[in-house]
Enzyme design. Structure first.
Site, PDB file in Angstrom:
ATOM      1  N   CYS A 131      34.191  48.818  31.450  1.00 39.30           N
ATOM      2  CA  CYS A 131      33.839  48.661  32.870  1.00 39.30           C
ATOM      3  C   CYS A 131      34.888  49.358  33.736  1.00 39.30           C
ATOM      4  O   CYS A 131      34.562  50.124  34.652  1.00 39.30           O
ATOM      5  CB  CYS A 131      33.734  47.174  33.209  1.00 39.30           C
ATOM      6  N   CYS A 213      39.135  43.618  41.421  1.00 39.82           N
ATOM      7  CA  CYS A 213      37.704  43.343  41.566  1.00 39.82           C
ATOM      8  C   CYS A 213      37.444  41.832  41.527  1.00 39.82           C
ATOM      9  O   CYS A 213      38.136  41.086  40.813  1.00 39.82           O
ATOM     10  CB  CYS A 213      36.933  43.997  40.438  1.00 39.82           C
ATOM     11  N   CYS A 216      37.053  39.782  38.211  1.00 35.46           N
ATOM     12  CA  CYS A 216      38.214  39.775  37.308  1.00 35.46           C
ATOM     13  C   CYS A 216      39.477  39.286  37.997  1.00 35.46           C
ATOM     14  O   CYS A 216      40.588  39.542  37.527  1.00 35.46           O
ATOM     15  CB  CYS A 216      38.440  41.172  36.743  1.00 35.46           C
ATOM     16  N   CYS A 239      44.213  48.116  34.239  1.00 32.76           N
ATOM     17  CA  CYS A 239      42.825  48.560  34.306  1.00 32.76           C
ATOM     18  C   CYS A 239      42.605  49.846  33.537  1.00 32.76           C
ATOM     19  O   CYS A 239      41.485  50.265  33.323  1.00 32.76           O
ATOM     20  CB  CYS A 239      42.402  48.764  35.754  1.00 32.76           C
TER      21      CYS A 239
END
Ligand code: SF4
Length: 427
Positions: A131, A213, A216, A239
């Site tokens: 993602c 985000c 998360c 990330c």
């Protein structure tokens, strides 16, 4: 409403710093404060060749204030993943106006990637590395490759991994990462915000000390590490865009190897090879062998992850013709150069059954085969053979102009009468 400028196209300029050596560079700027580091990078070392990357998170106002002090027109890139808190999007506008930043640019994921790999929008739950890869690493990589350097807001105190972060890092692809806040402590950040009266992120007072985000990010308790609320419960701390401390931007999903040739270039392959013992009902980003699919069809249909289909010589494609569109990618296996059965499978899939997704060649993929594979509808190639890789990179592809066995509707066999050949050419 978020009003952000479109992404400009950039050409990479030759780096001027490598010769100086990163060690001496850090020595020269060791004593400088953050603004001075940024000013030197922007006005002396990487003139018009540096981008700022900001998450517009809890501490972003400090770096962005420094940017506004140095040059309000500097390009500031914000990774608009589509998964942010609404408060973060509001905060982008707040800081833009407060600091007078004129060039804040949203980087969005490729909509085709999102459609292909995250059609339900829940990839963060099942495969957060992937993602982050499609939402952060890929969009950022495309932009920073046009600059000689980029500026981050990372700090040493944030994680153990960042504990030795220098002001300047030289990446393996000859770019400079500039970290003006590397030596800032938590207390320095707070003091800086207070000194310049910087607006706080709206969620900061609610316990969100590090903000990414929405799916998360969670609030942290008193005494907890600021980043403890990021990917809570998962063995994931970064990330991906800063994963590789010394080298290029990390691509955790693809194990760094760019071995998929597609749309004229080598890219990171999101798929991993199928392994003996894999469970078809739970694998992610794997091409499931056709025989395994037939045995486990219900389990595959219930699998929430993106999966592809692997077609090998001897497989009967007719048996899966109604299921082909379930797969975003179909891999045709060419186990040996002399085995041409994959060409027939590809033609069946593309020409007879009208499959529109990615058809890729895997196995013994060699330079001379690629034009034939393309004629059969194969559009992507997993290449391990180094000379073939080099030929593709150099654009030296063999082409075929004489067809003994034409395929599709546009090729005519050798010896066809001229009027028929003209009819095909004019079609
Ligand atoms: S932080 Fe979460 S939602 Fe955002 S890109 Fe990464 S995995 Fe996806």
């Amino acid at each position: 409403m978020l009003d952000l400028a479109p992404t400009p196209l950039r050409q990479h300029k030759p780096d001027k710093l490598r010769q100086l050596g990163i060690m001496s560079l850090n020595g020269m700027f060791d004593e400088m404060d953050g603004v001075a580091v940024l000013r030197q990078a922007v006005t002396e070392l990487l003139v018009e060749d540096v981008a700022i990357v900001s998450s517009f998170g809890a501490d972003s106002s400090v770096l962005l204030h420094m940017v506004s002090e140095v040059d309000k027109d500097l390009p500031v890139y914000f990774l608009e993943t589509g998964k942010h808190f609404p408060e973060t999007l509001d905060y982008v506008e707040t800081l833009k106006q407060h600091l007078g930043l004129t060039n804040v640019i949203a980087l969005r994921p490729d909509s085709k990637d999102v459609l292909r790999f995250d059609p339900k929008g829940d990839l963060w739950e099942t495969d957060p590395d992937s993602c982050c890869h499609i939402r952060k690493t890929e969009p950022l990589d495309a932009v920073v490759s046009g600059f000689g350097g980029w500026v981050t807001g990372r700090k040493r105190y944030q994680t153990t991994e960042r504990g030795v972060l220098p002001h300047f890092e030289l990446t393996s692809d000859d770019r400079i990462k500039v970290n003006p806040l590397a030596y800032f402590s938590d207390a320095d950040i707070t003091a800086y915000k207070l000194k310049y009266g910087l607006p706080e992120h709206p969620l900061y007072s609610k316990g969100y000390k590090s903000i990414g985000c929405a799916p998360c990010t969670s609030a942290v308790a008193e005494g907890e590490d600021a980043r403890a609320g990021r990917w809570r419960g998962l063995n994931k701390k970064e990330c991906g865009i800063h994963f590789d401390f010394n080298g290029a931007i990390a691509k955790p999903m693809a194990a760094q190897e760019l071995n998929l040739f597609k749309d004229g270039k080598f890219i990171a392959d999101p798929f991993h090879p199928w392994a003996e013992g894999d469970d078809a009902g739970s694998v992610s980003y794997k091409h499931i062998p056709l025989a395994v699919f037939l045995e486990n069809r219900d389990a595959v249909l219930a699998n929430p992850h993106p999966v592809g289909l692997l077609v090998s010589p001897g497989d009967n494609v007719d048996l899966v013709k109604d299921d082909l569109d379930l797969f975003p990618s179909i891999a045709i296996n060419f186990p040996a150069y002399t085995d041409g059965r994959g060409y027939s499978s590809a033609r069946l899939i593309v020409e007879r059954y009208g499959y529109k997704g990615e058809v890729r060649a895997v196995g013994d993929v060699l330079h001379d085969q690629i034009s034939h594979m393309r004629r059969c509808g194969i559009t992507a190639f997993v290449v391990k053979h180094e000379p073939t890789k080099k030929a593709l990179e150099a654009g030296k592809l063999a082409t075929v102009d004489i067809f003994y066995q034409p395929v599709g509707l546009t090729e005519v066999p050798l010896g066809t009468r001229p009027f028929l050949r003209r009819a095909v050419e004019n079609a």
